[in-house]
Scaffold this motif. Sequence first.
Motif, mmCIF file in Angstrom:
data_model
loop_
_atom_site.group_PDB
_atom_site.id
_atom_site.type_symbol
_atom_site.label_atom_id
_atom_site.label_comp_id
_atom_site.label_asym_id
_atom_site.label_seq_id
_atom_site.Cartn_x
_atom_site.Cartn_y
_atom_site.Cartn_z
ATOM 1 N N GLU A 298 92.108 66.356 123.922
ATOM 2 C CA GLU A 298 91.697 65.045 124.447
ATOM 3 C C GLU A 298 92.445 64.745 125.752
ATOM 4 O O GLU A 298 93.197 63.780 125.863
ATOM 5 C CB GLU A 298 91.964 63.949 123.416
ATOM 6 N N GLU B 176 82.452 59.598 119.770
ATOM 7 C CA GLU B 176 83.564 59.909 118.876
ATOM 8 C C GLU B 176 83.203 61.096 117.987
ATOM 9 O O GLU B 176 83.705 62.182 118.161
ATOM 10 C CB GLU B 176 83.919 58.693 118.011
ATOM 11 N N CYS C 196 87.500 64.087 122.097
ATOM 12 C CA CYS C 196 88.153 63.429 120.964
ATOM 13 C C CYS C 196 87.763 64.096 119.647
ATOM 14 O O CYS C 196 88.499 64.886 119.104
ATOM 15 C CB CYS C 196 87.807 61.946 120.960
ATOM 16 N N ASP D 208 93.295 67.535 119.140
ATOM 17 C CA ASP D 208 92.570 66.452 118.459
ATOM 18 C C ASP D 208 91.584 67.008 117.446
ATOM 19 O O ASP D 208 91.944 67.836 116.624
ATOM 20 C CB ASP D 208 91.896 65.555 119.494
#
Length: 455
Positions: free
Chosen positions: A104, A211, A154, A85
């Motif tokens: 991830e 994120e 992520c 990721d």
Amino acid sequence: MTDASRRQLLARTGALGAGIAFTGTVSALFEGTAAAQPSGRSGYGPLVPDPAGLLDLPAGFRYKVLSREGDQLRSGEGIVPSNHDGMAALPGRRGRTYLVRNHENRVTAKHRVPAIAGITYDPNGLGGCTALELDGRNNVLSERVAIAGTAVNCAGGPTPWHTWLTCEETEDTAGTNGYTKDHGFIFETDPADPRRTGAVPLTAMGRFAHEAIAIDPDHGTVYETEDAFIKPFGLFYRFHPNKPLGGVGSLRAGGALEAMRVPGVPDLSAVQETGTRFEGVEWVPVPDPLARQTPIRLQDFGPKGITHAQKLEGCYWGGSCVYFVSSFAISKDGAAADHFGQVWKYEPRKRRLTLVVVFGPSTDVQLPGESPDNITLAPGGGLMVCEDGEGAQHVFGLDRKGKVYPMARGRQNIGTAEEPAWGEFAGVTFAPDGRTMFVNCYTPGTTFAVTGPWC
């Protein structure tokens, strides 16, 4: 990335397959960044089918496979983990580059990040990061675990002192899914010397479905996005470190976490007109950054409430501003209005928030079929955008004039001959000298180095 496909979510609105157009001043995305591409040129031409069936690129470009899921790590520590990721390319000594890569991994991951003594947070966490050291010709000199025992790593972001902040996109607590510790934190990892940073959660920066992050290089403020696509949606945060720009390990000294409040705007999706500006943006202290009893987005921020947004993802610093992406909003999920992607710009000195770009349905099939997810600034000007969904998967370029062009297409079929499917792209980033674009295929986990006539 999440378990839910964005294309599946968009299909609910009946707009799937319509393509994506945008409105707004695209040049505003690049203030204080690299120069524009040469006039009269947009993109690098059509993609040429790859005889090896891995990656289609424009003529004159070539790729090298650096690492693949399931192979042996060169360190001998185990198997290359799954689910490649977010990623960053950081400068090393003697012209070398450190490529640090998220995995991830949830509890169902095929290949976990190997648990290594001294750099493992929770032995039952299957995620983490690996780091590759490359020479000036993108030859892999080493590949090893950078941090282990984390979960659902992520995205994240680089620091000015050349480490990587890896973000857990989960709120699972100890006892959930077999975890022995709480998750939902940011961790710092040094790809050049992972034991220097260990596996220490930066708890003051909040526990939520992280994120991405971006750091103000002048003041050290860290901006954070929360990827929540189920209502109540996520928040946009800023963190004031007690030791701003203090170097490796300085973020462990703590600081103050705040959430953004736009007066009169409880949901950013309600704003549909590009160029809309909000003056006097407020920042409200987070009552409980550790979310001991209540997720942060559900906590009491006072009678004025707080500002939410669905699917906050990409985040980057440009010039004197921070930009962040809301990948989509769907009214059926509880959003104030539908959109297929927004890019917002926040100016700290002016406390001003501006809606720069809005993506929406169009009949122009040449435009990306998805709104921005993983994004990076290209050295020659413009953005590179990773496509995330079903069907053909691309890395798209977006130049300063608003022209969208294909840069790469994945060719690894993870479906069947009758019903083909392709893994999404993730972690697009450029080498410090700007001569190589690195990008991951999420599934099967593959890391590519792309070179050619970049301008």
